[in-house]
Design an enzyme around this catalytic site. Structure first.
Site, PDB file in Angstrom:
ATOM      1  N   ARG A   1     -10.092 -11.462   3.015  1.00 59.88           N
ATOM      2  CA  ARG A   1     -11.002 -12.525   2.578  1.00 59.88           C
ATOM      3  C   ARG A   1     -10.364 -13.907   2.717  1.00 59.88           C
ATOM      4  NH1 ARG A   1     -11.656  -9.751  -3.168  1.00 59.88           N
ATOM      5  NH2 ARG A   1     -11.339  -7.960  -1.798  1.00 59.88           N
TER       6      ARG A   1
ATOM      7  N   LYS B   1       0.839  -1.193   0.000  1.00 60.96           N
ATOM      8  CA  LYS B   1       0.000   0.000   0.000  1.00 60.96           C
ATOM      9  C   LYS B   1       0.877   1.247   0.000  1.00 60.96           C
ATOM     10  CE  LYS B   1      -3.827  -1.794   2.830  1.00 60.96           C
ATOM     11  NZ  LYS B   1      -4.939  -1.670   1.886  1.00 60.96           N
TER      12      LYS B   1
HETATM   13  N1  BES Z   1      -7.858  -3.617   4.855  1.00 61.92           N
HETATM   14  C1  BES Z   1      -8.103  -3.300   3.490  1.00 61.92           C
HETATM   15  C2  BES Z   1      -9.419  -2.562   3.267  1.00 61.92           C
HETATM   16  C3  BES Z   1      -9.486  -1.172   3.845  1.00 61.92           C
HETATM   17  C4  BES Z   1      -9.145  -0.076   3.062  1.00 61.92           C
HETATM   18  C5  BES Z   1      -9.919  -0.962   5.130  1.00 61.92           C
HETATM   19  C6  BES Z   1      -9.217   1.197   3.597  1.00 61.92           C
HETATM   20  C7  BES Z   1      -9.996   0.312   5.670  1.00 61.92           C
HETATM   21  C8  BES Z   1      -9.640   1.403   4.901  1.00 61.92           C
HETATM   22  C9  BES Z   1      -8.144  -4.585   2.670  1.00 61.92           C
HETATM   23  O1  BES Z   1      -7.330  -5.609   3.122  1.00 61.92           O
HETATM   24  C10 BES Z   1      -7.685  -4.237   1.297  1.00 61.92           C
HETATM   25  O2  BES Z   1      -6.548  -3.895   1.137  1.00 61.92           O
HETATM   26  N2  BES Z   1      -8.585  -4.345   0.333  1.00 61.92           N
HETATM   27  C11 BES Z   1      -8.271  -4.050  -1.025  1.00 61.92           C
HETATM   28  C12 BES Z   1      -8.799  -5.170  -1.881  1.00 61.92           C
HETATM   29  C13 BES Z   1      -8.386  -5.084  -3.316  1.00 61.92           C
HETATM   30  C14 BES Z   1      -6.904  -5.356  -3.444  1.00 61.92           C
HETATM   31  C15 BES Z   1      -9.171  -6.097  -4.109  1.00 61.92           C
HETATM   32  C16 BES Z   1      -8.944  -2.733  -1.391  1.00 61.92           C
HETATM   33  O3  BES Z   1     -10.096  -2.525  -0.992  1.00 61.92           O
HETATM   34  O4  BES Z   1      -8.305  -1.920  -2.048  1.00 61.92           O
HETATM   35 MN    MN Z   2      -5.361  -5.456   2.379  1.00 64.49          MN
END
Ligand code: BES
Ligand code: MN
Ligand code: ZN
Length: 500
Positions: free
Chosen positions: A345, A270
């Site tokens: 997930r 990230k």
């Molecule tokens: N923990 C994150 C989701 C999240 C994002 C929670 C912002 C709180 C604030 C999750 O693990 C994630 O990174 N999701 C990705 C999924 C994608 C790679 C399909 C997302 O939502 O960008």
């Molecule tokens: Mn994530």
């Protein structure tokens, strides 16, 4: 904070601050009554007060034992609901803090709502607004409010006491969840988080069983192990159990909480700003389940409930799982990992798959699962989705209603068959990302592959953590989910309960 209920005359209350909520339609008569107890000044100053929602007026009484009074506007009588009362009480807590007072009383306003629920809402709003996370401040000029007294009429004293007590317990359990989310990641590694859960269980009288990495390997939780591979900290899988003797259900209700104690994204790293910098909150689902288990035990709810917490961090270590890798999940299904940041997930799928062994009546998972949820609903509501087994309509209605009543709002998203197509993989049974469109739904569709029971999925990425404060929700962890689940389960345990 100590909370009590009193029925002594208002002017005999020996208190730093007396909060008086007043609705628009009863301003004149309220001021008249108050003037009899606190002096004519109340009536004169009252010309500047209309009772509009969020309006406040400080008063310094000439008579009576209260040091200060503050009138709090509740607004138009036809718009009064429990959420509004929480916010009114929250305003009161802010005023109390401004003046650094230690003891506060609040008059329960006569409104067309259930007495017990009204008292509960006032106490919740007040206590949650007074919350501050000061663990890492070496010095703080803040003075904690030590006592909240709810002023009540003798006729309603009993009901009010029940509501106030429940409100206090629930608020404290929300604070448990907030504290866990706000905790620095190095203090909540999977092992340390498990210890904290054991301590909570011991303190409040429910069970905690912690699996270490060896047990997780034995059980074949390939999703949890894959996410954990980049870490130097081993994963844990914690099983929390509340099974009172008078439980109404034979087969459990299971709560699953995402426990990613820090989400760097893994090799699909990230960016730091406005993204990774908030990812200590990625265990907010787990925190909500812990807070809820505490509440169930403390309220002695007659339901058999199990909490499952898969916990790990997600890091780009030398051995980290990579995009393109195919992993075998607890259920036996294979998953092509195309983005290591879609890790939630994977660990939830293993927990949901393990949950099948209990033949549960119902499973609810809570997770900060997708950024797409924040795009869809912001921080005001979580997204809720459900599968088609049993009575999905009744489940959705019940969870949405619990959200409205509790203030932890949830809004439904559809689960049409067509969305499942987006997860088809060329090499494995499914892939772990669905593409840019409908990201919260495809995440839920992924999880649906691992359940064979009535299931509710709550994606709370938005409401779990605030960058700007909201009424009675300060910046940081909100404890979202505790009030939702407690309200839902209280209703589920009531005599008129339906089968889901
Ligand atoms: N923990 C994150 C989701 C999240 C994002 C929670 C912002 C709180 C604030 C999750 O693990 C994630 O990174 N999701 C990705 C999924 C994608 C790679 C399909 C997302 O939502 O960008
Ligand atoms: Mn994530
Ligand atoms: Zn995550």
């Amino acid at each position: 904070m100590k909370v009590s209920v009193t029925t002594i005359p208002l002017n005999e209350l020996d208190i730093d601050l007396l909060l008086i909520p007043v609705a628009e339609n009863v301003v004149a008569e309220s001021l008249n009554a108050l003037a009899e107890q606190f002096g004519e000044i109340v009536q004169r100053a009252g010309t500047d007060f209309s009772g509009a929602f969020e309006e406040t007026l400080w008063l310094y009484p000439e008579a009576g034992r209260a040091r200060r009074l503050a009138l709090l506007g509740i607004g138009a009588p036809d718009r009064i609901d429990l959420e509004r009362l929480r916010r009114v009480a929250a305003r009161g807590a802010e005023l109390a803090r401004e003046r650094k007072v230690v003891t506060v009383a609040i008059v329960r306003p006569v409104v067309p709502l259930d007495v017990e629920a009204t008292s509960q809402a006032l106490v919740e709003g007040f206590m949650l607004a007074a919350y501050r996370f000061t663990r890492y401040k070496t010095e703080t000029e803040l003075r904690d409010i030590e006592r909240l007294v709810l002023h009540e009429t003798p006729d309603d004293e009993k009901a009010s006491r029940r509501g106030a007590e429940r409100g206090r317990i629930i608020a404290e359990c929300v604070m448990t969840a907030r504290d866990l989310v706000n905790l620095s990641p190095d203090e909540k590694t999977p092992t340390k988080l498990a210890r904290l859960m054991e301590q909570s269980a011991k303190k409040y009288g429910y069970e905690a069983d912690v699996w270490d990495k060896a047990l997780i390997e034995e059980e074949g939780m390939g999703g949890l192990l894959a996410v954990n591979r980049g870490s130097t900290e081993p994963p844990t899988f914690t099983i929390l159990t509340w099974r009172p003797e008078n439980a109404l259900n034979e087969r459990p209700v299971i709560l699953v909480g995402k426990g990613v104690v820090f989400d760097t994204g893994g090799l699909s790293l990230k960016p730091t700003k406005d993204s990774m910098d908030y990812m200590k909150s990625d265990m907010a689902g787990a925190a909500a389940v812990v807070g809820t288990m505490e509440a169930l035990a403390r309220l002695k709810l007659p339901l058999y409930v199990i909490g499952l917490i898969p916990a790990t961090d997600n890091r780009p270590g030398e051995n980290a799982y990579v995009p393109g890798e195919v992993i075998r999940m607890h259920s036996g299904k294979t998953v092509e990992v195309l983005n290591t940041d879609a890790e939630g997930r994977l660990i939830l799928a293993d927990a949901l798959s393990y949950a099948r062994t209990y033949r549960p009546e119902l499973v609810i998972d809570l997770a900060t699962l997708t950024g797409a949820q924040i795009i869809a609903l912001g921080t005001e509501a979580a997204a809720v989705m459900t599968n088609s087994i049993g009575d999905p309509q009744a489940r959705l209605e019940a969870i949405v209603a619990a959200g409205e009543r509790s203030g932890d709002r949830v809004h439904p998203l559809p689960m049409y068959e067509e969305y499942a197509k987006l997860l088809e993989s060329d090499v494995a049974d499914l892939k772990n990302i669905g593409g840019r469109e409908a990201g919260s739904i495809t995440a839920a569709k992924f999880l649906e592959h691992f359940v064979d029971y009535p299931w509710i999925h709550v994606d709370m990425a938005g409401p779990a953590f605030l960058k700007e404060p909201k009424p009675y929700r300060p910046k940081g962890g909100t404890g979202f989910g505790v009030r939702l689940l407690v309200e839902f389960l209280r209703d589920y345990a009531s005599p008129h309960r339906r089968a889901f």
